[in-house]
Structures are given as structure tokens and as C-alpha cells.
Motif scaffolding. Structure first.
Motif, short mmCIF file in Angstrom:
data_model
loop_
_atom_site.label_atom_id
_atom_site.label_comp_id
_atom_site.label_asym_id
_atom_site.label_seq_id
_atom_site.Cartn_x
_atom_site.Cartn_y
_atom_site.Cartn_z
N CYS A 75 -73.64 63.00 91.79
CA CYS A 75 -74.16 63.89 92.83
C CYS A 75 -73.06 64.22 93.83
O CYS A 75 -72.93 65.35 94.28
CB CYS A 75 -75.32 63.21 93.58
SG CYS A 75 -76.59 62.52 92.53
N ARG A 76 -72.28 63.20 94.18
CA ARG A 76 -71.22 63.38 95.17
C ARG A 76 -70.18 64.40 94.69
O ARG A 76 -69.77 65.28 95.44
CB ARG A 76 -70.55 62.05 95.49
CG ARG A 76 -69.45 62.19 96.53
CD ARG A 76 -68.83 60.89 96.92
NE ARG A 76 -68.25 60.24 95.76
CZ ARG A 76 -67.81 58.99 95.75
NH1 ARG A 76 -67.89 58.24 96.82
NH2 ARG A 76 -67.28 58.46 94.67
N ALA A 125 -68.22 72.85 88.80
CA ALA A 125 -68.87 71.74 89.51
C ALA A 125 -69.87 71.04 88.60
O ALA A 125 -69.95 69.81 88.59
CB ALA A 125 -69.56 72.26 90.77
N LYS A 126 -70.63 71.82 87.83
CA LYS A 126 -71.60 71.23 86.90
C LYS A 126 -70.90 70.32 85.90
O LYS A 126 -71.33 69.20 85.66
CB LYS A 126 -72.34 72.32 86.13
CG LYS A 126 -73.47 72.95 86.87
CD LYS A 126 -74.42 73.69 85.95
CE LYS A 126 -73.91 75.02 85.51
NZ LYS A 126 -74.94 75.88 84.91
N LYS A 127 -69.84 70.85 85.30
CA LYS A 127 -69.12 70.08 84.27
C LYS A 127 -68.49 68.83 84.85
O LYS A 127 -68.60 67.74 84.29
CB LYS A 127 -68.07 70.96 83.60
CG LYS A 127 -68.66 72.00 82.68
CD LYS A 127 -67.58 72.88 82.08
CE LYS A 127 -68.23 74.02 81.32
NZ LYS A 127 -67.30 75.09 81.03
N LEU A 128 -67.79 68.98 85.97
CA LEU A 128 -67.12 67.84 86.60
C LEU A 128 -68.10 66.72 86.95
O LEU A 128 -67.81 65.54 86.77
CB LEU A 128 -66.37 68.28 87.85
CG LEU A 128 -65.73 67.15 88.65
CD1 LEU A 128 -64.47 66.66 87.94
CD2 LEU A 128 -65.40 67.59 90.06
N SER A 129 -69.26 67.11 87.45
CA SER A 129 -70.23 66.12 87.90
C SER A 129 -71.08 65.53 86.78
O SER A 129 -71.74 64.51 86.97
CB SER A 129 -71.17 66.77 88.93
OG SER A 129 -71.97 67.76 88.31
N ARG A 160 -69.37 67.88 96.54
CA ARG A 160 -68.01 68.17 97.00
C ARG A 160 -67.49 69.49 96.44
O ARG A 160 -66.90 70.29 97.16
CB ARG A 160 -67.06 67.04 96.61
CG ARG A 160 -67.20 65.83 97.49
CD ARG A 160 -66.23 64.75 97.09
NE ARG A 160 -66.34 63.62 98.01
CZ ARG A 160 -65.77 62.45 97.81
NH1 ARG A 160 -65.01 62.25 96.74
NH2 ARG A 160 -65.91 61.47 98.67
N LYS A 161 -67.70 69.73 95.16
CA LYS A 161 -67.21 70.96 94.55
C LYS A 161 -67.96 72.18 95.08
O LYS A 161 -67.36 73.24 95.30
CB LYS A 161 -67.32 70.91 93.02
CG LYS A 161 -66.31 69.99 92.38
CD LYS A 161 -64.92 70.35 92.82
CE LYS A 161 -63.99 70.66 91.70
NZ LYS A 161 -62.65 71.02 92.17
N LEU A 162 -69.27 72.04 95.31
CA LEU A 162 -70.04 73.15 95.85
C LEU A 162 -69.59 73.45 97.29
O LEU A 162 -69.46 74.62 97.67
CB LEU A 162 -71.53 72.85 95.80
CG LEU A 162 -72.13 72.72 94.40
CD1 LEU A 162 -73.59 72.27 94.49
CD2 LEU A 162 -72.00 74.02 93.61
#
Length: 153
Positions: free
Chosen positions: A83-84, A11-15, A88-90
Motif C-alpha cells: 500500500c505504501r 504504481a500498480k506494478k511496483l506495489s 508514494r508513487k501516486l
């Protein structure tokens, strides 16, 4: 199922969260400050990003469910942090792990489609609406579309 820490890293990487420069523009643009009387840094986009970066267990954090996914924080971010996408991933990780007390299921198909705090805000604003309007909001947009098409075919 991937381990929680791996999903948080993904999630960190994607965002793009590691690129955050803590400017606060996402917080300034966030509509949650006007929606929730208890709005604070812990539920703000910046707060969720910071908790994610320092290694907090954000998948189990109730605050990930307050976000409306409006994308206004991403729109103003000088680093393009989404942020979105982070939220979403979280949320996907939370749902996969059955941490769903703050997620709403569609009455028609059973999929999760709405965060309970967001629903509470919306229903609070629409409380004077007829029951059929409120009932329509119990189904996800895809099922509402299908119901509408079948009814009007």
C-alpha cells in the motif's frame, strides 16, 4: 513527463496491487480508522487499491493524502501488496503534475514532505505543545537534522 495513466500503471506494478485478493487485512491494520472521524472505504488502503485497479483517476483523488505511509497494510497482506509503495508513487505523480493542494512543502528546502491531512491530525494532537515544537515540524526531517547539526556543532 509520462502520461498519468502510465504512471498509475507503474504504481500498480511496483506495489503489486493486481495481486490483491480483497481480504481486507490492510484495512483492519490501518491506523487511519483511529485518526480520522470520516474514515471510510474510499480512503482506506483497500479502497485506493480498488480505485487504482478499476482505472479511477487516483492521482487527483484527495484520499491518497490521508495515508501515513506506516506500512502496516503491507505487513499483514498475504499477497505482499505494498500500500505504501502505491501511495508514494501516486503522490509522486500528483506532485509532478502539480496536484499539490494536499501536500506540505518544507519551509527550509521547498521539497514536499508531508500530506496535509496527516499534518492536520498531528498538529491537532500537539496543539498544547510550545510554539517552537510546532515550528520545528514545518521543516522536513532532513532539514531538521541539518539545523540540529549546525546548531550543535
Amino acid at each position: 513527463m509520462k502520461p498519468r495513466r502510465d504512471r498509475i500503471e507503474e504504481a500498480k506494478k511496483l506495489s503489486g496491487a493486481p495481486g490483491c485478493v480483497e481480504c481486507g487485512r490492510c484495512v483492519a491494520a490501518c491506523p487511519m480508522a483511529e485518526m480520522y472521524v470520516n474514515f471510510g472505504i474510499e480512503m482506506s488502503p483497500r479502497g485506493i487499491i480498488k480505485k487504482t485497479l478499476i482505472g479511477d483517476d487516483v492521482v487527483a483523488d484527495r484520499n491518497i493524502w490521508y495515508c501515513t505511509e506506516c506500512n502496516s497494510g503491507t505487513d499483514v497482506c498475504p499477497q505482499g501488496v505494498s500500500c505504501r509503495d502505491l501511495i508514494r508513487k501516486l503522490r509522486e505523480a500528483a506532485i509532478e503534475e502539480n496536484v499539490v493542494e494536499n501536500a506540505k512543502r518544507c519551509e527550509a528546502c521547498g521539497r514536499f514532505f508531508l500530506a496535509v491531512p496527516v499534518e492536520d491530525f498531528v498538529f491537532g494532537r500537539l496543539k498544547a505543545e510550545p510554539a517552537n515544537v510546532l515550528k520545528a515540524l514545518e521543516t522536513c526531517p532532513a532539514c531538521r537534522r541539518e539545523i540540529y547539526l549546525l546548531r550543535n556543532a
